[in-house]
Design an enzyme around this catalytic site. Structure first.
Site, short mmCIF file in Angstrom:
data_model
loop_
_atom_site.label_atom_id
_atom_site.label_comp_id
_atom_site.label_asym_id
_atom_site.label_seq_id
_atom_site.Cartn_x
_atom_site.Cartn_y
_atom_site.Cartn_z
N LYS A 178 0.81 -1.22 0.00
CA LYS A 178 0.00 0.00 0.00
C LYS A 178 0.84 1.27 0.00
CE LYS A 178 -4.00 -2.01 0.03
NZ LYS A 178 -4.92 -1.91 -1.10
N SER A 222 -3.53 -12.55 3.95
CA SER A 222 -4.08 -12.34 2.60
C SER A 222 -3.15 -12.93 1.54
CB SER A 222 -4.32 -10.85 2.33
OG SER A 222 -3.10 -10.15 2.32
#
Lengths: 92, 316
Positions: free
Chosen positions: B44, B258
């Site tokens: 991110k 994830s």
């Protein structure tokens, strides 16, 4: 030919509260017709103009049917179908 | 060149490593793009930096401005780091059922947190943030789900890096959240090497997260363009945890949960290629390390125990 269909919370009013039901069909379209025959009204919540609604995702053996032939995706005995609403999900 | 003028300048340029033990054969190989090696430890950083720089260029962000974002995790942490370096205030809206580590990290980099209800997950956070944006028109919502700069970061950074390191790539596998990674990488390869298949791995949560009041409240990120993806797998917590444990045991890579979901889809793709007798070089994304998820209990005990503990949590 029995296929397990997992129903999301929001659509369980159509399945008498059942989390999973069995249905038959050689394709996802036939499967949904079969679901409709026993769970009146569920088809309209899932489909629109002959496709899955925008916020409805349908998976056959964990694969999104939009990429495997849509409602014509073939089914065989022992497959698992999961229906889920599209959500923003988790940690972003 | 591994010298940079500042931490922010070092975002990206992450290593691509082979996975010799998990790869099924010399003809079907798996490669991991280690995005956990970004400055705040996740992919991110790329999107956060790109969104802030675009808003600065457009004149939307001026010194002392307040940034608002619905984020329960990595995007907030990345934004907090960049914002603190550049003198912006950051307000994050996040579901109350996110891990304590993430809250501490956000506060550490100076972010303020507004809680949204756990039921409904990120959908609720998005809704609360959109309401706050109306109440505070001077705040700048970067809105990762619809900001083209999010995907652009991967179009300009992630994808060309992978292409340079692995010109023989046949498949790219990424996580589907904001869809920024897959949209940016997908568009790059559609333009530069269109035979590369783009595979999405979507986390499947417990029922609480799908607890909408009606189907019209569903959410598809504005960035999402179905034509940039070739297949999409839904991966539950059990498979994600199993794979994240395999990744550390077989290859020594300590990744977040994830990434386990993404690896699960990558291995499914690898097995399809083996069965079809096709050569494949499959690149997947390690989104972040496992550190922030230790308290979830995913890394200890049996798979059943881990699955139970993750039920109702936003594990990806």
């Amino acid at each position: 030919m029995a296929i397990e269909v997992r129903i999301p919370t929001i659509l369980r009013t159509y399945t008498g509260g059942e989390r999973a039901v069995e249905a038959k069909g050689d394709t996802v379209a036939e499967l949904i017709d079969d679901l409709e025959s026993r769970h009146d009204g569920i088809q309209e919540r899932l489909l629109e103009n002959g496709e899955a609604r925008r916020f409805v995702n349908i998976y056959v053996n964990d694969e999104d049917i939009r990429f495997t032939g849509g409602l014509q995706t073939a089914l065989s005995d022992g497959d698992t179908v999961v229906i889920l609403p599209a959500v923003a999900g988790g940690a972003r | 060149m591994t010298r940079y003028d500042s931490l922010v300048d070092s975002v990206g340029h992450t290593p691509l490593v082979g996975l010799p033990s998990l790869s099924p054969s010399p003809e079907v190989r798996l490669w991991a793009k280690l995005e956990d090696q970004n400055p705040t430890g996740s992919i991110k950083d790329r999107a956060a930096l790109a969104m802030i720089e675009k808003a600065e260029t457009e004149g939307r962000l001026t010194p002392g401005a307040t940034i608002l974002e619905p984020t329960s995790g990595n995007t907030g942490i990345s934004l907090a780091m960049v914002a603190s370096m550049r003198g912006y205030r950051l307000v994050c809206v996040m579901p109350e059922n996110t891990s304590e580590e993430r809250r501490q990290l956000l506060r550490m980099w100076g972010a303020e947190i507004i809680a949204s209800p756990a039921a409904g997950g990120s959908n609720e956070a998005v809704r609360v943030a959109k309401g706050l944006a109306l109440e505070h028109p001077d705040w700048v919502m970067l809105y990762q789900y619809g900001n083209p700069a999010n995907a652009e970061a991967h179009y300009r950074g992630t994808a060309p890096e992978i292409h340079a390191d692995l010109p023989e790539i046949t498949h790219f596998v990424g996580g589907l959240g904001t869809t920024g990674t897959l949209m940016g990488v997908g568009r790059y390869f559609r333009e530069h090497q269109p035979d590369v298949r783009i595979v999405a791995a979507e986390p499947r949560y417990g029922e609480l997260v799908y607890g909408l009041r009606n189907l019209d409240e569903g959410f598809v990120p504005e960035l999402y363009d179905e034509s940039l993806i070739d297949s999409r797998f839904s991966v539950g917590p059990r498979d994600a945890v199993r794979r994240v444990r395999e990744l550390i045991a077989a290859e020594g890579v300590f990744a977040g949960i994830s990434t386990g979901a993404i690896l699960h889809a990558a291995l499914a793709q690898a097995n399809k290629c083996v069965k079809a007798g096709e050569r494949a070089d499959i690149c997947f994304v390690v989104c972040d390390g496992g550190w922030k998820y230790l308290s979830t209990g995913a890394y200890e005990g049996t798979l059943d125990e881990a699955e139970d503990r993750l039920d109702g949590q936003l594990w990806a």
